[in-house]
Write a protein that holds these residues in place. Structure first.
Motif, PDB file in Angstrom:
ATOM      1  N   VAL A 238       0.894  -1.254   0.114  1.00 34.17           N
ATOM      2  CA  VAL A 238      -0.108   0.087  -0.023  1.00 34.17           C
ATOM      3  C   VAL A 238       0.965   1.353   0.184  1.00 34.17           C
ATOM      4  N   ALA A 239       0.211   2.513  -0.274  1.00 30.31           N
ATOM      5  CA  ALA A 239       1.103   3.577  -0.470  1.00 30.31           C
ATOM      6  C   ALA A 239       1.223   4.244   0.980  1.00 30.31           C
ATOM      7  N   GLY A 240       2.278   4.840   1.262  1.00 26.83           N
ATOM      8  CA  GLY A 240       2.631   5.496   2.561  1.00 26.83           C
ATOM      9  C   GLY A 240       2.733   6.908   2.316  1.00 26.83           C
ATOM     10  N   ASN A 241       2.622   7.632   3.180  1.00 22.90           N
ATOM     11  CA  ASN A 241       2.664   9.167   3.033  1.00 22.90           C
ATOM     12  C   ASN A 241       3.808   9.854   2.224  1.00 22.90           C
ATOM     13  N   HIS A 242       4.976   9.018   2.610  1.00 25.55           N
ATOM     14  CA  HIS A 242       6.454   9.435   1.747  1.00 25.55           C
ATOM     15  C   HIS A 242       6.122   8.968   0.198  1.00 25.55           C
TER      16      HIS A 242
ATOM     17  N   ALA B 270       4.243  18.116   2.047  1.00 23.82           N
ATOM     18  CA  ALA B 270       5.061  17.820   3.021  1.00 23.82           C
ATOM     19  C   ALA B 270       5.050  18.239   4.043  1.00 23.82           C
ATOM     20  N   GLU B 271       3.747  19.366   4.209  1.00 23.71           N
ATOM     21  CA  GLU B 271       3.664  20.195   5.489  1.00 23.71           C
ATOM     22  C   GLU B 271       3.654  19.458   6.822  1.00 23.71           C
ATOM     23  N   ARG B 272       3.291  18.199   6.908  1.00 26.40           N
ATOM     24  CA  ARG B 272       2.993  17.289   7.883  1.00 26.40           C
ATOM     25  C   ARG B 272       4.394  16.572   8.311  1.00 26.40           C
ATOM     26  N   CYS B 273       5.531  16.809   7.559  1.00 24.92           N
ATOM     27  CA  CYS B 273       6.893  16.335   7.747  1.00 24.92           C
ATOM     28  C   CYS B 273       7.670  17.179   8.672  1.00 24.92           C
ATOM     29  N   GLY B 274       8.813  16.541   9.450  1.00 22.20           N
ATOM     30  CA  GLY B 274       9.937  17.313   9.916  1.00 22.20           C
ATOM     31  C   GLY B 274      10.792  17.911   8.654  1.00 22.20           C
ATOM     32  N   ALA B 275      11.734  18.832   9.192  1.00 25.42           N
ATOM     33  CA  ALA B 275      12.467  19.220   8.251  1.00 25.42           C
ATOM     34  C   ALA B 275      13.431  18.410   7.649  1.00 25.42           C
TER      35      ALA B 275
ATOM     36  N   VAL C 250      -6.488  -6.563   6.743  1.00 26.49           N
ATOM     37  CA  VAL C 250      -6.390  -5.191   5.953  1.00 26.49           C
ATOM     38  C   VAL C 250      -5.026  -4.521   6.455  1.00 26.49           C
ATOM     39  N   LEU C 251      -4.598  -3.977   5.272  1.00 26.80           N
ATOM     40  CA  LEU C 251      -3.305  -3.254   5.188  1.00 26.80           C
ATOM     41  C   LEU C 251      -3.470  -1.929   5.035  1.00 26.80           C
ATOM     42  N   VAL C 252      -3.029  -1.041   5.918  1.00 26.60           N
ATOM     43  CA  VAL C 252      -2.998   0.449   5.609  1.00 26.60           C
ATOM     44  C   VAL C 252      -1.367   0.983   6.216  1.00 26.60           C
ATOM     45  N   HIS C 253      -1.534   2.182   5.900  1.00 21.41           N
ATOM     46  CA  HIS C 253      -0.182   2.811   6.179  1.00 21.41           C
ATOM     47  C   HIS C 253      -0.002   3.466   7.702  1.00 21.41           C
ATOM     48  N   GLY C 254      -0.854   4.293   7.845  1.00 24.54           N
ATOM     49  CA  GLY C 254      -0.978   5.167   9.108  1.00 24.54           C
ATOM     50  C   GLY C 254      -2.351   4.756   9.843  1.00 24.54           C
ATOM     51  N   GLY C 255      -3.274   5.461   9.540  1.00 22.49           N
ATOM     52  CA  GLY C 255      -4.710   5.352   9.995  1.00 22.49           C
ATOM     53  C   GLY C 255      -5.420   4.531   8.877  1.00 22.49           C
ATOM     54  N   VAL C 256      -6.758   4.065   9.204  1.00 20.83           N
ATOM     55  CA  VAL C 256      -7.461   3.446   8.316  1.00 20.83           C
ATOM     56  C   VAL C 256      -7.890   4.204   7.063  1.00 20.83           C
ATOM     57  N   VAL C 257      -8.099   5.543   7.401  1.00 16.10           N
ATOM     58  CA  VAL C 257      -8.366   6.586   6.224  1.00 16.10           C
ATOM     59  C   VAL C 257      -7.346   7.558   5.922  1.00 16.10           C
ATOM     60  N   ASP C 258      -6.461   7.903   7.046  1.00 16.16           N
ATOM     61  CA  ASP C 258      -5.380   8.853   6.879  1.00 16.16           C
ATOM     62  C   ASP C 258      -4.115   8.201   6.962  1.00 16.16           C
ATOM     63  N   PRO C 259      -3.393   8.349   5.811  1.00 14.93           N
ATOM     64  CA  PRO C 259      -1.997   7.583   5.886  1.00 14.93           C
ATOM     65  C   PRO C 259      -1.039   8.361   6.672  1.00 14.93           C
ATOM     66  N   CYS C 260      -1.287   9.661   7.183  1.00 15.98           N
ATOM     67  CA  CYS C 260      -0.308  10.571   7.902  1.00 15.98           C
ATOM     68  C   CYS C 260      -0.622  10.369   9.251  1.00 15.98           C
ATOM     69  N   GLN C 261      -1.444   9.653   9.732  1.00 20.53           N
ATOM     70  CA  GLN C 261      -2.134   9.751  11.191  1.00 20.53           C
ATOM     71  C   GLN C 261      -0.946   8.524  11.787  1.00 20.53           C
ATOM     72  N   TYR C 262      -0.568   9.179  13.077  1.00 24.96           N
ATOM     73  CA  TYR C 262      -0.054   7.945  13.944  1.00 24.96           C
ATOM     74  C   TYR C 262      -0.700   7.557  15.203  1.00 24.96           C
TER      75      TYR C 262
END
Length: 259
Positions: A59-63, A73-78, A113-125
């Protein structure tokens, strides 16, 4: 079926190669990748070739989404944002096409089920039982047959059991029985890339879907070589990059006052 579960490779071919060798020695039948194939290290193209196509299910991750321009990239660190800008420029057109084909969520065997972050938000920790409980509700809405949800993004191995809407963290280890019934499980195999951790070991998990057992592992890899190649390839912020980034940030904060 015996599945190898990995996440957050981040272009680290040295770590990925060590994990693949470990899994092959244990007769793993299928590899599942939870995203963030690219970014932060020197071999994103090679990792895409190995992971973004069958027989691997990914599956696709946020990166991955940032690297092809589908997320900002607004939610990423520098440091991550800096490496991702370089990744986006360095990725081949073929790799970008392969990443663009990855779904944000997959279901296999009907209940995995495969996800990256949250079920609907790949950026969620998802780092607490509250996060897991919220996502268990989303899982029930979006994938009602889902019983075992594998996620990544946090770079930390974790196992949560959800029963009657309440999530409980369980210890990770080898051959942890999940059992069957009305419970569901959220499982993080940890991160293959260990560049941002003090202990330089690649994380992974092995899931036996017939026995309903999960095993967590950490394996050594040539971190020094991976880090040297990342620095040589321009994926690490230098002292000058850090100072210039701070200056740009200060200007951005002042800009509204000048209008």
């Amino acid at each position: 079926m015996l599945y190898g579960i990995i996440a957050d490779v981040h272009g680290n071919l040295e770590a990925l190669s060590a994990v693949q060798a470990f899994l092959a020695a244990r007769g793993v039948e299928r590899l599942l990748c939870l995203g963030d194939i690219v970014g932060y290290n020197a071999d994103s193209d090679a990792c895409v070739r190995l992971l973004a196509r069958p027989p691997v299910l990914a599956v696709a991750g946020n990166h991955d989404l940032i690297a092809i321009g589908r997320l900002g990239a607004e939610r990423c660190g520098a440091k991550a944002a800096f490496a991702l800008r370089h990744t986006r420029d360095a990725l081949s057109a073929e790799s970008k096409r392969a990443l663009a084909m990855l779904p944000k969520r997959r279901v296999i065997e009907g209940d995995i089920v495969l996800v990256h972050g949250g079920v609907v938000d790949p950026c969620q920790y998802m780092v607490s039982p509250v996060h897991i409980e919220e996502n268990a509700l989303l899982l029930g809405e979006r994938e009602p047959t889902g019983r075992v949800c594998f996620f990544g993004h946090t770079h930390v191995q974790a196992l949560y059991e959800v029963e009657a809407g309440v999530a409980t963290a369980r210890p990770t280890g080898e051959r942890v029985p999940l059992g069957r019934g009305r419970r569901c499980f959220f499982i993080n195999p940890g991160s293959v890339d260990a560049a941002r951790r003090s202990e330089k070991l690649a994380d992974l998990a092995v899931f036996d879907s017939w026995r309903q057992e999960i095993s967590f592992y950490r394996v050594p890899y040539d971190h020094e070589r991976a880090e040297r190649r990342a620095c040589e390839g321009g994926y690490r912020m230098t002292w000058l990059d850090t100072r210039l980034g701070a200056a740009r940030g200060a200007l951005d904060r002042l800009r509204p006052r000048w209008r």
